[in-house]
Design an enzyme around this catalytic site. Structure first.
Site, PDB file in Angstrom:
ATOM      1  N   HIS A 136      -1.702  -1.957   6.402  1.00 22.76           N
ATOM      2  CA  HIS A 136      -0.435  -1.367   7.343  1.00 22.76           C
ATOM      3  C   HIS A 136      -1.048  -0.324   7.901  1.00 22.76           C
ATOM      4  O   HIS A 136      -2.247   0.175   7.924  1.00 22.76           O
ATOM      5  CB  HIS A 136       1.062  -0.805   5.822  1.00 22.76           C
ATOM      6  CG  HIS A 136      -0.054   0.328   5.061  1.00 22.76           C
ATOM      7  ND1 HIS A 136      -1.247  -0.305   4.423  1.00 22.76           N
ATOM      8  CD2 HIS A 136      -0.164   1.661   5.092  1.00 22.76           C
ATOM      9  CE1 HIS A 136      -1.861   1.250   3.488  1.00 22.76           C
ATOM     10  NE2 HIS A 136      -1.209   1.855   4.031  1.00 22.76           N
ATOM     11  N   ASP A 171       0.451   4.474   8.481  1.00 25.90           N
ATOM     12  CA  ASP A 171       0.717   5.155   7.870  1.00 25.90           C
ATOM     13  C   ASP A 171       2.247   5.708   8.497  1.00 25.90           C
ATOM     14  O   ASP A 171       1.521   5.835   9.463  1.00 25.90           O
ATOM     15  CB  ASP A 171       0.123   6.408   6.637  1.00 25.90           C
ATOM     16  CG  ASP A 171      -0.969   5.829   6.179  1.00 25.90           C
ATOM     17  OD1 ASP A 171      -0.718   4.866   5.355  1.00 25.90           O
ATOM     18  OD2 ASP A 171      -1.610   6.073   5.897  1.00 25.90           O
ATOM     19  N   HIS A 200      -5.140  -0.528   7.972  1.00 30.69           N
ATOM     20  CA  HIS A 200      -5.878  -0.142   6.998  1.00 30.69           C
ATOM     21  C   HIS A 200      -5.687  -0.942   5.785  1.00 30.69           C
ATOM     22  O   HIS A 200      -4.482  -1.671   5.787  1.00 30.69           O
ATOM     23  CB  HIS A 200      -6.355   1.333   6.696  1.00 30.69           C
ATOM     24  CG  HIS A 200      -5.045   1.861   6.236  1.00 30.69           C
ATOM     25  ND1 HIS A 200      -3.944   2.709   7.103  1.00 30.69           N
ATOM     26  CD2 HIS A 200      -4.524   2.540   5.147  1.00 30.69           C
ATOM     27  CE1 HIS A 200      -3.863   3.306   6.771  1.00 30.69           C
ATOM     28  NE2 HIS A 200      -3.703   3.277   5.530  1.00 30.69           N
ATOM     29  N   ARG A 215      -5.022  12.017   0.026  1.00 34.74           N
ATOM     30  CA  ARG A 215      -4.570  11.874   1.343  1.00 34.74           C
ATOM     31  C   ARG A 215      -3.718  12.698   1.928  1.00 34.74           C
ATOM     32  O   ARG A 215      -3.025  13.157   1.440  1.00 34.74           O
ATOM     33  CB  ARG A 215      -4.022  10.626   1.409  1.00 34.74           C
ATOM     34  CG  ARG A 215      -3.973  10.059   2.831  1.00 34.74           C
ATOM     35  CD  ARG A 215      -3.194   8.674   2.579  1.00 34.74           C
ATOM     36  NE  ARG A 215      -1.635   9.151   3.304  1.00 34.74           N
ATOM     37  CZ  ARG A 215      -0.497   8.099   2.953  1.00 34.74           C
ATOM     38  NH1 ARG A 215      -1.002   6.458   3.028  1.00 34.74           N
ATOM     39  NH2 ARG A 215       0.405   8.111   3.302  1.00 34.74           N
TER      40      ARG A 215
HETATM   41  C1  SIN Z   1      -3.720   4.817   2.013  1.00 36.04           C
HETATM   42  O1  SIN Z   1      -3.138   3.380   1.821  1.00 36.04           O
HETATM   43  O2  SIN Z   1      -3.152   5.485   2.433  1.00 36.04           O
HETATM   44  C2  SIN Z   1      -4.472   3.951   0.888  1.00 36.04           C
HETATM   45  C3  SIN Z   1      -6.202   3.694   1.482  1.00 36.04           C
HETATM   46  C4  SIN Z   1      -6.997   3.454  -0.082  1.00 36.04           C
HETATM   47  O3  SIN Z   1      -6.367   4.058  -0.968  1.00 36.04           O
HETATM   48  O4  SIN Z   1      -7.854   3.288  -0.252  1.00 36.04           O
END
Ligand code: SIN
Length: 285
Positions: free
Chosen positions: A101, A103, A258, A273
């Protein structure tokens, strides 16, 4: 801290760069910041190691880039609404972000980037994969690229974060993902965008949030989207980052996908995050 100490080392042939010679807990001189910003734009995702940042320092670093785009659905770090917590406890089986995905693609102005700081990591596993959507696009035939240039796609948060969503159906995400009533976003973006900062053409659909092409039904869209997803997930467009506590990955949501691997059951993984604001994204054509 000045640019003379900043070292940028490519991380893989596809994308990513490791940056060292910086301590992000301290203010960055303008030339050092400019060097890091250029690496972010050139490589799509940048990695830092051994950064001991307080939440306030994490927030200050993020604000250097753009105002913070607070995520509506993730549980925040206590006392810090700007920081979303990406947590999995030893007894939990589902993780957050466990599929390809980008973000906030369900927003009118998708988040420019996400700055993920590892607080606690499992003894092994829990790596994150990144993929370059510019490389994926450039590897498609000119004919298909021309077709995609004429298309726009609908992105939504409803089926991911809403009442009837995937996360809602998984009991053990209940304490980590909430505010389901806010999952009302449906937005249309070009399928091929021109990156607002680099001008590079980029494929902008993703398996988590893209629901169909504009003017097409979901069933009509599904075969072409599936083909694009299979193509874009090819290993040669991707890299894999192994975390240590204090590692940071900062990725460009306009240029990459990612995927957080969920292969560490029985162990805790805690990440902080911050997403920073972007602008509406223009079509390439
Ligand atoms: C996310 O998708 O923002 C998290 C990525 C992760 O935890 O590695």
């Amino acid at each position: 801290m000045s640019a003379s100490t900043v070292r940028v080392k490519p991380f893989s042939t596809a994308l990513g760069a490791e940056i060292d010679g910086v301590d992000l807990s301290r203010p960055l001189a303008d030339d050092a910041f400019a060097r890091i910003r250029q690496a972010f734009l050139d490589h799509g995702v940048i990695f830092f190691r051994d950064q001991q940042l307080s939440p306030e320092q994490h927030i200050a670093f993020a604000r250097r880039w753009a105002p913070i785009d607070i995520n509506r659905f993730f549980k925040p770090v206590p006392g810090h609404p700007e920081i979303a917590e990406v947590r999995k406890e030893p007894e939990q089986t589902s993780n957050i972000g466990g599929g390809w995905h980008t973000d906030h693609s369900y927003d009118e102005a998708p988040a420019m980037g996400s700055i993920l700081l590892a607080r606690e990591v499992p003894p092994s596993g829990g790596d994150t994969l990144f993929a370059s959507m510019s490389l994926a696009l450039e590897a498609l035939s000119p004919g298909l690229q021309r077709t995609l240039e004429g298309l726009r796609a609908v992105h939504s948060s409803r089926h991911v974060f809403g009442d009837k969503s995937g996360y809602a159906a998984i009991a053990d995400t209940g304490d980590r993902i909430g505010n389901r009533a806010a999952a009302t976003q449906d937005v249309v973006h070009p399928v091929i965008i021109r990156h607002p900062d680099t001008g590079r053409r980029t494929l902008y659909v993703n398996p988590a949030f893209t629901v169909r092409f504009e003017g097409w039904t979901a069933a009509e869209s599904e075969p072409l989207l599936r083909m694009l997803y299979q193509h874009a997930a090819r290993p040669e467009f991707s890299c894999r980052f192994q975390w240590r506590a204090g590692s940071i990955a900062f990725w460009d949501n306009r240029a990459t996908w990612h995927y957080a691997l969920n292969d560490y059951h029985g162990h805790r993984r805690v990440m902080h995050r911050i997403t920073v604001q972007g602008t509406p994204i223009p079509a390439a054509a």
